[in-house]
Design an enzyme around this catalytic site. Structure first.
Site, PDB file in Angstrom:
ATOM      1  N   ASP A  62       0.826  -1.209   0.000  1.00 25.69           N
ATOM      2  CA  ASP A  62       0.000   0.000   0.000  1.00 25.69           C
ATOM      3  C   ASP A  62       0.861   1.261   0.000  1.00 25.69           C
ATOM      4  O   ASP A  62       0.507   2.268  -0.611  1.00 25.69           O
ATOM      5  CB  ASP A  62      -0.924   0.023   1.228  1.00 25.69           C
ATOM      6  CG  ASP A  62      -2.076  -0.954   1.081  1.00 25.69           C
ATOM      7  OD1 ASP A  62      -2.653  -1.357   2.101  1.00 25.69           O
ATOM      8  OD2 ASP A  62      -2.391  -1.328  -0.070  1.00 25.69           O
ATOM      9  N   GLU A 141     -18.839  -1.345   9.631  1.00 24.15           N
ATOM     10  CA  GLU A 141     -19.114  -2.791   9.593  1.00 24.15           C
ATOM     11  C   GLU A 141     -17.822  -3.542   9.286  1.00 24.15           C
ATOM     12  O   GLU A 141     -16.848  -2.941   8.843  1.00 24.15           O
ATOM     13  CB  GLU A 141     -20.184  -3.082   8.523  1.00 24.15           C
ATOM     14  CG  GLU A 141     -19.725  -2.734   7.134  1.00 24.15           C
ATOM     15  CD  GLU A 141     -20.855  -2.282   6.197  1.00 24.15           C
ATOM     16  OE1 GLU A 141     -21.887  -1.785   6.679  1.00 24.15           O
ATOM     17  OE2 GLU A 141     -20.670  -2.433   4.983  1.00 24.15           O
ATOM     18  N   LYS A 143     -14.888  -5.621   7.524  1.00 19.91           N
ATOM     19  CA  LYS A 143     -14.411  -5.823   6.154  1.00 19.91           C
ATOM     20  C   LYS A 143     -14.184  -7.322   6.027  1.00 19.91           C
ATOM     21  O   LYS A 143     -13.188  -7.867   6.494  1.00 19.91           O
ATOM     22  CB  LYS A 143     -13.122  -5.055   5.915  1.00 19.91           C
ATOM     23  CG  LYS A 143     -12.636  -5.142   4.488  1.00 19.91           C
ATOM     24  CD  LYS A 143     -11.530  -4.140   4.231  1.00 19.91           C
ATOM     25  CE  LYS A 143     -11.134  -4.120   2.762  1.00 19.91           C
ATOM     26  NZ  LYS A 143     -10.745  -5.411   2.205  1.00 19.91           N
ATOM     27  N   ASP A 145     -13.337 -10.923   4.702  1.00 18.04           N
ATOM     28  CA  ASP A 145     -12.222 -11.335   3.850  1.00 18.04           C
ATOM     29  C   ASP A 145     -12.604 -12.591   3.072  1.00 18.04           C
ATOM     30  O   ASP A 145     -12.323 -13.700   3.479  1.00 18.04           O
ATOM     31  CB  ASP A 145     -10.997 -11.591   4.735  1.00 18.04           C
ATOM     32  CG  ASP A 145      -9.717 -11.572   3.923  1.00 18.04           C
ATOM     33  OD1 ASP A 145      -9.771 -11.175   2.745  1.00 18.04           O
ATOM     34  OD2 ASP A 145      -8.673 -11.965   4.463  1.00 18.04           O
ATOM     35  N   TYR A 254     -23.498  -6.135   1.689  1.00 14.10           N
ATOM     36  CA  TYR A 254     -23.147  -4.858   2.316  1.00 14.10           C
ATOM     37  C   TYR A 254     -23.428  -3.632   1.452  1.00 14.10           C
ATOM     38  O   TYR A 254     -23.121  -2.520   1.860  1.00 14.10           O
ATOM     39  CB  TYR A 254     -21.684  -4.855   2.776  1.00 14.10           C
ATOM     40  CG  TYR A 254     -20.690  -5.264   1.715  1.00 14.10           C
ATOM     41  CD1 TYR A 254     -20.462  -4.473   0.597  1.00 14.10           C
ATOM     42  CD2 TYR A 254     -19.978  -6.451   1.831  1.00 14.10           C
ATOM     43  CE1 TYR A 254     -19.559  -4.847  -0.377  1.00 14.10           C
ATOM     44  CE2 TYR A 254     -19.069  -6.831   0.859  1.00 14.10           C
ATOM     45  CZ  TYR A 254     -18.865  -6.030  -0.239  1.00 14.10           C
ATOM     46  OH  TYR A 254     -17.988  -6.401  -1.202  1.00 14.10           O
ATOM     47  N   LYS A 328     -18.313   4.010   6.406  1.00 11.80           N
ATOM     48  CA  LYS A 328     -19.037   4.607   5.283  1.00 11.80           C
ATOM     49  C   LYS A 328     -19.856   5.807   5.745  1.00 11.80           C
ATOM     50  O   LYS A 328     -20.554   5.703   6.767  1.00 11.80           O
ATOM     51  CB  LYS A 328     -20.001   3.579   4.662  1.00 11.80           C
ATOM     52  CG  LYS A 328     -19.309   2.338   4.132  1.00 11.80           C
ATOM     53  CD  LYS A 328     -20.302   1.264   3.720  1.00 11.80           C
ATOM     54  CE  LYS A 328     -19.545   0.051   3.173  1.00 11.80           C
ATOM     55  NZ  LYS A 328     -20.410  -1.087   2.885  1.00 11.80           N
ATOM     56  N   LYS A 352      -7.668  -1.052   8.195  1.00 13.80           N
ATOM     57  CA  LYS A 352      -7.047  -2.377   8.164  1.00 13.80           C
ATOM     58  C   LYS A 352      -6.447  -2.741   9.521  1.00 13.80           C
ATOM     59  O   LYS A 352      -5.714  -1.952  10.098  1.00 13.80           O
ATOM     60  CB  LYS A 352      -5.932  -2.411   7.098  1.00 13.80           C
ATOM     61  CG  LYS A 352      -6.434  -2.222   5.667  1.00 13.80           C
ATOM     62  CD  LYS A 352      -7.106  -3.471   5.131  1.00 13.80           C
ATOM     63  CE  LYS A 352      -6.175  -4.405   4.428  1.00 13.80           C
ATOM     64  NZ  LYS A 352      -5.818  -4.146   3.089  1.00 13.80           N
ATOM     65  N   CYS A 446      21.682 -35.954   1.170  1.00 17.05           N
ATOM     66  CA  CYS A 446      20.257 -35.968   0.861  1.00 17.05           C
ATOM     67  C   CYS A 446      19.510 -36.834   1.886  1.00 17.05           C
ATOM     68  O   CYS A 446      19.898 -37.979   2.119  1.00 17.05           O
ATOM     69  CB  CYS A 446      20.037 -36.523  -0.545  1.00 17.05           C
ATOM     70  SG  CYS A 446      18.289 -36.755  -0.920  1.00 17.05           S
ATOM     71  N   CYS A 449      18.350 -40.109  -0.158  1.00 21.03           N
ATOM     72  CA  CYS A 449      19.244 -41.110  -0.758  1.00 21.03           C
ATOM     73  C   CYS A 449      20.686 -40.988  -0.282  1.00 21.03           C
ATOM     74  O   CYS A 449      21.562 -41.698  -0.770  1.00 21.03           O
ATOM     75  CB  CYS A 449      19.186 -41.011  -2.279  1.00 21.03           C
ATOM     76  SG  CYS A 449      19.905 -39.487  -2.895  1.00 21.03           S
ATOM     77  N   CYS A 464      20.174 -32.054  -4.301  1.00 23.76           N
ATOM     78  CA  CYS A 464      20.654 -33.431  -4.370  1.00 23.76           C
ATOM     79  C   CYS A 464      20.903 -33.740  -5.848  1.00 23.76           C
ATOM     80  O   CYS A 464      19.983 -33.655  -6.654  1.00 23.76           O
ATOM     81  CB  CYS A 464      19.591 -34.384  -3.814  1.00 23.76           C
ATOM     82  SG  CYS A 464      19.898 -36.098  -4.287  1.00 23.76           S
ATOM     83  N   CYS A 469      17.356 -40.276  -7.232  1.00 20.29           N
ATOM     84  CA  CYS A 469      16.930 -40.118  -5.833  1.00 20.29           C
ATOM     85  C   CYS A 469      15.421 -40.389  -5.723  1.00 20.29           C
ATOM     86  O   CYS A 469      14.622 -39.762  -6.424  1.00 20.29           O
ATOM     87  CB  CYS A 469      17.252 -38.704  -5.375  1.00 20.29           C
ATOM     88  SG  CYS A 469      16.442 -38.220  -3.850  1.00 20.29           S
TER      89      CYS A 469
HETATM   90  S1  IVH Z   1     -17.933  -1.601   0.435  1.00 19.20           S
HETATM   91  C1  IVH Z   1     -17.784   1.139  -2.946  1.00 19.20           C
HETATM   92  N1  IVH Z   1     -18.152  -3.094   2.578  1.00 19.20           N
HETATM   93  O1  IVH Z   1     -13.430  -5.037   0.304  1.00 19.20           O
HETATM   94  C2  IVH Z   1     -17.535   0.447  -1.657  1.00 19.20           C
HETATM   95  N2  IVH Z   1     -16.573  -3.735   0.921  1.00 19.20           N
HETATM   96  O2  IVH Z   1     -11.182  -3.320  -0.738  1.00 19.20           O
HETATM   97  C3  IVH Z   1     -16.685  -0.756  -1.785  1.00 19.20           C
HETATM   98  N3  IVH Z   1     -15.373  -5.802   1.445  1.00 19.20           N
HETATM   99  O3  IVH Z   1     -14.046  -5.380  -3.101  1.00 19.20           O
HETATM  100  C4  IVH Z   1     -17.194  -1.925  -1.122  1.00 19.20           C
HETATM  101  N4  IVH Z   1     -16.345  -6.194   3.371  1.00 19.20           N
HETATM  102  O4  IVH Z   1     -14.941  -7.171  -1.620  1.00 19.20           O
HETATM  103  C5  IVH Z   1     -17.526  -2.923   1.404  1.00 19.20           C
HETATM  104  N5  IVH Z   1     -18.448  -4.315   4.524  1.00 19.20           N
HETATM  105  C6  IVH Z   1     -17.838  -4.152   3.351  1.00 19.20           C
HETATM  106  C7  IVH Z   1     -16.868  -5.044   2.885  1.00 19.20           C
HETATM  107  C8  IVH Z   1     -16.242  -4.795   1.655  1.00 19.20           C
HETATM  108  C9  IVH Z   1     -15.455  -6.624   2.487  1.00 19.20           C
HETATM  109  C10 IVH Z   1     -14.440  -5.988   0.305  1.00 19.20           C
HETATM  110  C11 IVH Z   1     -15.093  -5.908  -1.031  1.00 19.20           C
HETATM  111  C12 IVH Z   1     -14.297  -4.915  -1.822  1.00 19.20           C
HETATM  112  C13 IVH Z   1     -13.055  -4.785  -1.019  1.00 19.20           C
HETATM  113  C14 IVH Z   1     -12.497  -3.389  -1.137  1.00 19.20           C
END
Ligand code: IVH
Length: 710
Positions: A62, A141, A143, A145, A254, A328, A352, A446, A449, A464, A469
């Site tokens: 990032d 909320e 995120k 995975d 979401y 959001k 994150k 090894c 062998c 090896c 072998c």
């Molecule tokens: S909102 C326009 N809400 O994270 C807003 N995304 O890095 C974008 N993700 O591709 C999405 N949990 O797959 C939103 N509660 C959540 C989420 C979420 C997981 C993922 C989603 C998106 C990625 C973005």
């Protein structure tokens, strides 16, 4: 795209230098920095997305990405359609048809601490012309995975599901989504006078379900899934929806991103906030984050920070993998005013969580032997749960890794899973040593062998050198039958091992003289699976010769070079008479491969083995698939870029794209100054508008396109 190991090393070193703020690098001209940052980011994306094997942590990646963004902000002339900042990461493959999303599926910007969140809050206020001390209400909320999906409902019925793909279009997998039990097949949107909606969400698997699947796989001797996320995303792409059902996937919704009535009018305005859209979806039977537990309406950024911190501390106990939180702006009007970049909305941000770490005990080191004899040390650690996965083995890469980190048997080690996937030993906690720790002595023979190991100049691995072998022979046979090589369906690692235990397979040719009536008697088999295996092996015998060449495990001979060689041959055994020069004359064939292949074909034992394969029916004669695909040098669209949008009536999009290529064109995925031709089908939307606005794009109908290509 592939990278040689010196190039990879250079890119990794340069990335680290950039991250450490190396003055000499940063003093270079902006154009050079631009080129270097792009090159590094493209490389790291390749490691992450294509190979699932990142060398940087998500955080470091990032940082590089942000450096490029900042540079492009100062020098907007650097921004071109192919910049890594101008795309939303792509996972489109050809297995599923591609479909356009109703609105683009954007990504999210990232933040890592309270200050980042405060800065985000200030930025949003500036954009909305609000006073610094005014409060914005945020919805927060998890995120999740997993793998993102877009669900389209028309007249209350689920009509389509697609993966995110490149953000503009994704892969259609409706049948698989229907197999996910938390996805309603119908929902009463019509009660709200909505006839078409698109919802966004994440497909996940519970951590305990994931562990249970792996336990079952271990018992059956099948390879284990790396983590819950791969289990979910891989599950979404299964060919057979019944297998999707078996994985117990779930979908959390979401976003309600698009809603229209019969007249095509926007109905989103009737739902003024994000929170209410989730309430509505919940009411209609969708799985959404639970109010008060998984989601919270925060009256200002301070409450957001508190909620994020509470979650970060308690995330291990949560049933699903979560890699952060999403913040959001709740009010839809404010969202619209804030707008979005080509990459992410300006009204939302991901928070994150820090990389997950744990400590455990390094009990032992085992040594794995690869198909060309490379020895990989693997640490056996006391089982520890990290980010939802029980970890007991961790690769130590090579001898230098062990000595650089000064690891010892009995050490307490700090381990990490950055983002996801592969666990990594960060360091030994040397202040916890009590003197009983023992040095890790890398073997000089090894383990399979007992041949003395060698380490060649410039190579990180000990090898090896014994071609016979037993451990190498096993790995070579496993590779020979694997997907990228001879692609024998149903013959995986554990079955090869069983056949070897039975004494049925000792060499490659043995694969082609298996006795299927004996296999049918084997526990867990039966006549049907024996017949299937026979069919798969018979089919593999007819493979093009590039597959056979690749399957021989000749060091550095990958699929690409195998194809280049195959294109020059009528029969594999012609390579017996090739000289070193014959190899290096082929463009892209370097001296190392030339030496290795030439050495392989000068060994009479190898020639005898290949003759034996041929006698058993394996094809050694070049086929049509071995011929290179001729570059198109003429055609009505020679050198033009083309894009198809909307629903085509006379052919599928894939067919259209193939026809375009045959006519000399190149398919691209977005409308930009680079686009020459846009072919519009039914109900073309934003792409058509954008192309019209540009004024430089030639717009044609499907009929006109077909007439032009004749
Ligand atoms: S909102 C326009 N809400 O994270 C807003 N995304 O890095 C974008 N993700 O591709 C999405 N949990 O797959 C939103 N509660 C959540 C989420 C979420 C997981 C993922 C989603 C998106 C990625 C973005």
């Amino acid at each position: 795209m592939t990278y040689s190991s010196p190039v990879q090393k250079e890119l990794v070193n340069r990335s680290k230098a950039y991250l450490e703020g190396d003055a000499a690098l940063l003093a270079q001209s902006p154009a050079i920095r631009n080129a270097q940052l792009r090159e590094m980011i493209v490389f790291h994306e390749w490691r992450y997305y294509i190979h699932n094997d990142p060398v940087l942590s998500d955080f470091e990646y990032d940082q590089l990405y942000k450096m490029l963004e900042a540079l492009e902000k100062d020098y907007p002339e650097f921004i071109t359609a192919d910049s890594p900042t101008q795309r939303v990461s792509s996972d489109v493959s050809n297995d599923f048809p591609t479909v356009p999303h109703l609105t683009p599926m954007l990504s999210l910007a990232n933040s890592y601490n309270a200050e980042d969140l405060q800065e985000f809050d200030q930025q949003v206020k500036r954009m909305l012309n609000m006073a610094e001390d005014e409060d914005i209400v945020y919805a927060v909320e998890p995120k999740f995975d997993g793998g993102s999906v877009a669900l389209v409902y028309e007249n209350d019925q689920l009509v389509r599901a697609a993966t995110r793909g490149n953000g503009q279009e994704g892969e259609e997998m409706t049948a698989n989504a229907r197999a996910i039990r938390s996805v309603p097949l119908s929902a009463s949107f019509s009660d709200l006078n909505i006839s078409k909606v698109e919802l966004r969400g994440e497909v996940l698997i519970r951590k305990d379900k994931f562990e249970a699947i792996n336990k079952k796989r271990a018992a059956e001797g099948i390879s284990l899934f790396a983590n819950p996320r791969n289990t979910a995303t891989g599950g979404l792409r299964m060919k057979d929806p019944r297998e999707v059902a078996d994985r117990n996937l779930e979908a959390f919704l979401y976003t309600l991103g698009y809603a229209t009535n019969d007249a095509g009018e926007n109905k989103l305005d009737a739902i003024p906030t994000h929170y209410e859209s989730l309430d509505l979806l919940e009411k209609l039977g969708f799985k959404v984050p639970i109010d008060g537990k998984e989601r919270k309406l925060c009256k200002n950024i301070q409450e957001v920070i508190e909620f994020c911190t509470t979650w970060e501390n308690g995330r291990e106990a949560y049933a699903y993998e979560v890699d952060g939180m999403v913040v959001k702006v709740n009010d839809r009007t404010l969202q619209e005013r804030a707008g979005h970049t080509s990459h992410h909305p300006r009204w939302a941000i991901a928070y994150k969580f820090a990389a997950k770490q744990a400590t455990t005990k390094l009990d032992a080191v085992e040594y794995q032997i690869g198909k060309i004899g490379s020895i990989t040390p693997v640490a056996k650690v006391a089982p520890v749960s990290l980010a939802g996965v029980t970890i007991s083995s961790i690769s130590l890469h090579n001898e230098d890794f062990i000595s650089e980190k000064d690891l010892r048997l009995g050490d307490t080690v700090l381990i990490e899973r950055a983002g996801d996937v592969i666990p990594y030993i960060v360091k030994a906690l040397d202040d916890l040593r009590d003197g009983s720790e023992l040095p890790i002595v890398f073997p000089d023979k090894c383990p399979s062998c007992a041949t003395p190991l060698i380490r060649e100049e410039g190579e990180a691995a000990w090898r090896c050198p014994n071609y016979e072998c037993p451990a190498q022979v096993l790995q070579r046979i496993i590779f020979h039958v694997s997907k990228p090589a001879m692609n024998i369906d149903g013959l995986g690692r554990s079955i090869v091992e069983r056949f070897m235990e039975q004494g049925w397979v000792k060499t490659l040719p043995d694969i082609y003289r298996l006795e299927y009536d004996k296999i049918a008697q084997l526990e867990g088999f039966g006549p049907k699976s024996a017949t299937n295996l026979r069919a798969a092996i018979d089919e593999a015998k007819q493979n093009p010769i590039y597959r056979l060449l690749h399957s021989l495990s000749i060091h550095h001979l990958g699929k690409k070079i195998s194809k280049l060689l195959a294109a020059e041959l009528e029969h594999v055994l012609q390579l017996k008479d090739w000289t070193y020069d014959d190899y290096v004359h082929i463009k892209d064939v370097g001296p190392t491969v030339a030496e290795n292949v030439s050495a392989y074909f000068s060994d009479p034992a190898n020639i005898a083995m290949l003759e034996e394969l041929e006698a058993l029916g394996v094809n050694l004669t070049a086929t049509e698939a071995d011929q290179p695909v001729a570059a198109v040098t003429e055609g009505p669209f020679l050198g033009k870029t083309i894009l198809f949008t909307g629903k085509l009536l006379q052919m599928s999009r894939k067919e259209a794209q193939e026809k375009a290529v045959a006519a000399g064109a190149k398919n691209i995925s977005a409308v930009s100054g680079n686009l020459d031709i846009l072919v519009v089908g039914e109900k073309a939307g934003s792409k058509l508008k954008k192309a019209q606005a540009l004024g430089t794009v030639k717009i044609m109908t499907e009929d006109e396109f077909l007439a032009q290509i004749g």
